[in-house]
Write a protein that holds these residues in place. Structure first.
Motif, PDB file in Angstrom:
ATOM      1  N   LEU A 110     -62.489  60.470 -48.143  1.00 50.55           N
ATOM      2  CA  LEU A 110     -62.554  61.645 -47.496  1.00 50.55           C
ATOM      3  C   LEU A 110     -61.422  62.381 -47.549  1.00 50.55           C
ATOM      4  CD1 LEU A 110     -64.444  60.311 -44.195  1.00 50.55           C
ATOM      5  CD2 LEU A 110     -65.458  60.778 -46.551  1.00 50.55           C
ATOM      6  N   THR A 111     -61.307  63.639 -47.552  1.00 50.26           N
ATOM      7  CA  THR A 111     -60.303  64.408 -47.363  1.00 50.26           C
ATOM      8  C   THR A 111     -59.966  64.542 -45.916  1.00 50.26           C
ATOM      9  OG1 THR A 111     -61.337  66.504 -47.264  1.00 50.26           O
ATOM     10  CG2 THR A 111     -60.500  65.846 -49.516  1.00 50.26           C
ATOM     11  N   PRO A 112     -58.731  64.560 -45.446  1.00 46.25           N
ATOM     12  CA  PRO A 112     -58.373  64.258 -44.022  1.00 46.25           C
ATOM     13  C   PRO A 112     -58.498  65.608 -43.061  1.00 46.25           C
ATOM     14  CG  PRO A 112     -56.323  64.267 -45.124  1.00 46.25           C
ATOM     15  CD  PRO A 112     -57.423  64.410 -46.246  1.00 46.25           C
ATOM     16  N   ASP A 113     -58.394  66.645 -43.752  1.00 49.38           N
ATOM     17  CA  ASP A 113     -58.575  68.036 -42.913  1.00 49.38           C
ATOM     18  C   ASP A 113     -59.956  68.306 -42.717  1.00 49.38           C
ATOM     19  OD1 ASP A 113     -58.964  68.331 -45.678  1.00 49.38           O
ATOM     20  OD2 ASP A 113     -58.092  70.504 -45.639  1.00 49.38           O
ATOM     21  N   ASP A 114     -60.901  67.986 -43.518  1.00 52.07           N
ATOM     22  CA  ASP A 114     -62.435  68.306 -43.170  1.00 52.07           C
ATOM     23  C   ASP A 114     -63.526  67.339 -43.423  1.00 52.07           C
ATOM     24  OD1 ASP A 114     -62.285  68.226 -46.060  1.00 52.07           O
ATOM     25  OD2 ASP A 114     -62.369  70.173 -46.488  1.00 52.07           O
ATOM     26  N   LEU A 115     -62.975  66.053 -43.755  1.00 55.49           N
ATOM     27  CA  LEU A 115     -63.828  64.923 -43.763  1.00 55.49           C
ATOM     28  C   LEU A 115     -64.929  64.783 -45.142  1.00 55.49           C
ATOM     29  CD1 LEU A 115     -64.315  63.933 -40.009  1.00 55.49           C
ATOM     30  CD2 LEU A 115     -62.400  63.177 -41.544  1.00 55.49           C
ATOM     31  N   ILE A 116     -64.516  65.701 -45.899  1.00 57.68           N
ATOM     32  CA  ILE A 116     -65.560  66.027 -47.138  1.00 57.68           C
ATOM     33  C   ILE A 116     -65.201  64.907 -47.886  1.00 57.68           C
ATOM     34  CG2 ILE A 116     -66.272  67.369 -49.009  1.00 57.68           C
ATOM     35  CD1 ILE A 116     -65.485  69.621 -47.114  1.00 57.68           C
ATOM     36  N   PRO A 117     -66.308  63.878 -48.282  1.00 62.72           N
ATOM     37  CA  PRO A 117     -65.984  63.091 -49.343  1.00 62.72           C
ATOM     38  C   PRO A 117     -65.792  63.554 -50.726  1.00 62.72           C
ATOM     39  CG  PRO A 117     -68.491  63.385 -49.124  1.00 62.72           C
ATOM     40  CD  PRO A 117     -67.823  64.075 -48.002  1.00 62.72           C
ATOM     41  N   PHE A 118     -65.029  62.942 -51.482  1.00 62.97           N
ATOM     42  CA  PHE A 118     -64.840  63.350 -53.002  1.00 62.97           C
ATOM     43  C   PHE A 118     -64.924  62.192 -53.993  1.00 62.97           C
ATOM     44  CE2 PHE A 118     -60.643  62.214 -51.116  1.00 62.97           C
ATOM     45  CZ  PHE A 118     -59.908  61.650 -52.026  1.00 62.97           C
ATOM     46  N   TYR A 119     -64.992  61.094 -53.601  1.00 69.19           N
ATOM     47  CA  TYR A 119     -65.246  59.780 -54.370  1.00 69.19           C
ATOM     48  C   TYR A 119     -65.874  58.654 -53.615  1.00 69.19           C
ATOM     49  CZ  TYR A 119     -64.740  56.464 -58.175  1.00 69.19           C
ATOM     50  OH  TYR A 119     -65.030  55.289 -58.930  1.00 69.19           O
ATOM     51  N   GLY A 120     -66.793  57.775 -54.099  1.00 72.35           N
ATOM     52  CA  GLY A 120     -67.346  56.481 -53.493  1.00 72.35           C
ATOM     53  C   GLY A 120     -67.824  55.648 -54.256  1.00 72.35           C
ATOM     54  N   GLY A 121     -68.331  54.649 -53.828  1.00 72.87           N
ATOM     55  CA  GLY A 121     -68.878  53.722 -54.481  1.00 72.87           C
ATOM     56  C   GLY A 121     -69.538  52.571 -53.555  1.00 72.87           C
ATOM     57  N   THR A 122     -69.852  51.323 -53.925  1.00 76.79           N
ATOM     58  CA  THR A 122     -70.095  50.159 -53.263  1.00 76.79           C
ATOM     59  C   THR A 122     -69.261  49.394 -53.344  1.00 76.79           C
ATOM     60  OG1 THR A 122     -71.791  49.612 -54.632  1.00 76.79           O
ATOM     61  CG2 THR A 122     -72.573  50.915 -53.174  1.00 76.79           C
ATOM     62  N   TYR A 123     -69.636  48.301 -53.904  1.00 78.98           N
ATOM     63  CA  TYR A 123     -68.694  46.803 -54.250  1.00 78.98           C
ATOM     64  C   TYR A 123     -67.756  47.166 -55.268  1.00 78.98           C
ATOM     65  CZ  TYR A 123     -67.331  42.322 -55.875  1.00 78.98           C
ATOM     66  OH  TYR A 123     -66.402  41.304 -56.331  1.00 78.98           O
ATOM     67  N   PHE A 124     -66.363  47.029 -54.876  1.00 74.13           N
ATOM     68  CA  PHE A 124     -65.306  47.189 -55.902  1.00 74.13           C
ATOM     69  C   PHE A 124     -64.721  45.590 -56.065  1.00 74.13           C
ATOM     70  CE2 PHE A 124     -65.551  51.650 -54.087  1.00 74.13           C
ATOM     71  CZ  PHE A 124     -65.453  52.160 -55.439  1.00 74.13           C
ATOM     72  N   PRO A 125     -64.724  45.136 -57.070  1.00 74.98           N
ATOM     73  CA  PRO A 125     -63.918  43.814 -57.350  1.00 74.98           C
ATOM     74  C   PRO A 125     -62.584  43.952 -57.385  1.00 74.98           C
ATOM     75  CG  PRO A 125     -64.850  44.467 -59.517  1.00 74.98           C
ATOM     76  CD  PRO A 125     -65.201  45.515 -58.326  1.00 74.98           C
ATOM     77  N   VAL A 126     -62.043  42.689 -57.105  1.00 71.77           N
ATOM     78  CA  VAL A 126     -60.484  42.752 -57.169  1.00 71.77           C
ATOM     79  C   VAL A 126     -60.005  43.092 -58.464  1.00 71.77           C
ATOM     80  CG1 VAL A 126     -58.125  41.268 -56.684  1.00 71.77           C
ATOM     81  CG2 VAL A 126     -60.252  41.124 -55.236  1.00 71.77           C
ATOM     82  N   GLU A 127     -60.701  42.260 -59.522  1.00 71.43           N
ATOM     83  CA  GLU A 127     -60.238  42.322 -60.897  1.00 71.43           C
ATOM     84  C   GLU A 127     -61.423  43.163 -61.578  1.00 71.43           C
ATOM     85  OE1 GLU A 127     -57.211  41.730 -62.279  1.00 71.43           O
ATOM     86  OE2 GLU A 127     -56.428  40.887 -60.406  1.00 71.43           O
ATOM     87  N   PRO A 128     -60.991  43.939 -62.733  1.00 71.09           N
ATOM     88  CA  PRO A 128     -62.094  44.406 -63.470  1.00 71.09           C
ATOM     89  C   PRO A 128     -63.285  43.478 -63.916  1.00 71.09           C
ATOM     90  CG  PRO A 128     -60.026  45.218 -64.314  1.00 71.09           C
ATOM     91  CD  PRO A 128     -59.829  44.103 -63.264  1.00 71.09           C
ATOM     92  N   ARG A 129     -64.526  43.810 -63.562  1.00 72.94           N
ATOM     93  CA  ARG A 129     -65.698  42.891 -63.917  1.00 72.94           C
ATOM     94  C   ARG A 129     -67.002  43.721 -63.496  1.00 72.94           C
ATOM     95  NH1 ARG A 129     -64.333  38.408 -59.749  1.00 72.94           N
ATOM     96  NH2 ARG A 129     -65.347  39.239 -57.903  1.00 72.94           N
ATOM     97  N   TYR A 130     -68.106  43.120 -63.942  1.00 79.43           N
ATOM     98  CA  TYR A 130     -69.237  43.594 -63.868  1.00 79.43           C
ATOM     99  C   TYR A 130     -69.120  45.217 -64.180  1.00 79.43           C
ATOM    100  CZ  TYR A 130     -69.654  39.733 -60.387  1.00 79.43           C
ATOM    101  OH  TYR A 130     -69.417  38.782 -59.872  1.00 79.43           O
TER     102      TYR A 130
END
Length: 182
Positions: A110-130
């Motif tokens: 979220l941007t701090p000034d207006d709390l509007i989301p600009f990117y998101g996801g669910t599970y993010f692994p530590v290393e690239p996979r899936y």
């Protein structure tokens, strides 16, 4: 190291109290600090019995390199969706709009000034996979986008806000909640 979540009522939030991430819970002080320091907010929403929430807590949220980068470049906020279904609803709908999918953990920036989301996801692994990049790579890319691509960020925020406001996704109650927390 113990963070602010150690004092929370929520079992889910306390489960993250010993992560090396300097977690905040959703509160006016956290939102004000993010705004004052111009730190994008990393909002992570989950719940106690969520499998992938537990996996991410044991992997990415316990990784020292990830924690160090996140602590220096973002304001990390952890939310229990069972305590704040209002926030979960708003940001889950935004994630579904952005990615055509949803789930938990709900990790959104979220941007701090207006709390509007600009990117998101669910599970993010530590290393690239899936077929997903590693979480540190995601964080570095998001921070670079936030710092360098300011015009694109503003355009994207306006597009997201416009779609949310013009659809049934963002209700009057949701709009009031966002405005109340500004």
């Amino acid at each position: 190291m113990v963070n602010r979540l150690v004092q929370c009522q929520s079992l889910y939030l306390r489960k993250h109290a010993e992560n090396p991430i300097d977690w905040w819970y959703w509160c006016p002080e956290a939102l004000e600090k993010a705004k004052k320091d111009n730190l994008p907010i990393f909002l992570s929403i989950g719940y106690s019995s969520c499998h992938w929430c537990t996996v991410m807590e044991g992997e990415a949220f316990s990784d020292n390199a990830i924690a160090q980068y996140l602590n220096q470049n973002f304001l990390p906020i952890k939310v229990d969706r069972e305590e704040r279904p209002d926030l979960d609803s708003i940001y889950m709908q935004a994630l579904q709009m952005m990615t055509n999918q949803g789930g938990w953990p709900l990790n959104i920036f979220l941007t701090p000034d207006d709390l509007i989301p600009f990117y998101g996801g669910t599970y993010f692994p530590v290393e690239p996979r899936y077929g997903k990049p590693g979480f540190l790579q995601v964080l570095q890319s998001i921070r670079r986008f936030y710092d360098v691509e300011t015009e694109k960020l503003q355009n994207f925020k306006q597009e997201i806000l416009g779609v949310l406001q013009s659809s049934t996704i963002l209700t009057v109650s949701d709009t009031n909640e966002l405005n109340k927390n500004l």
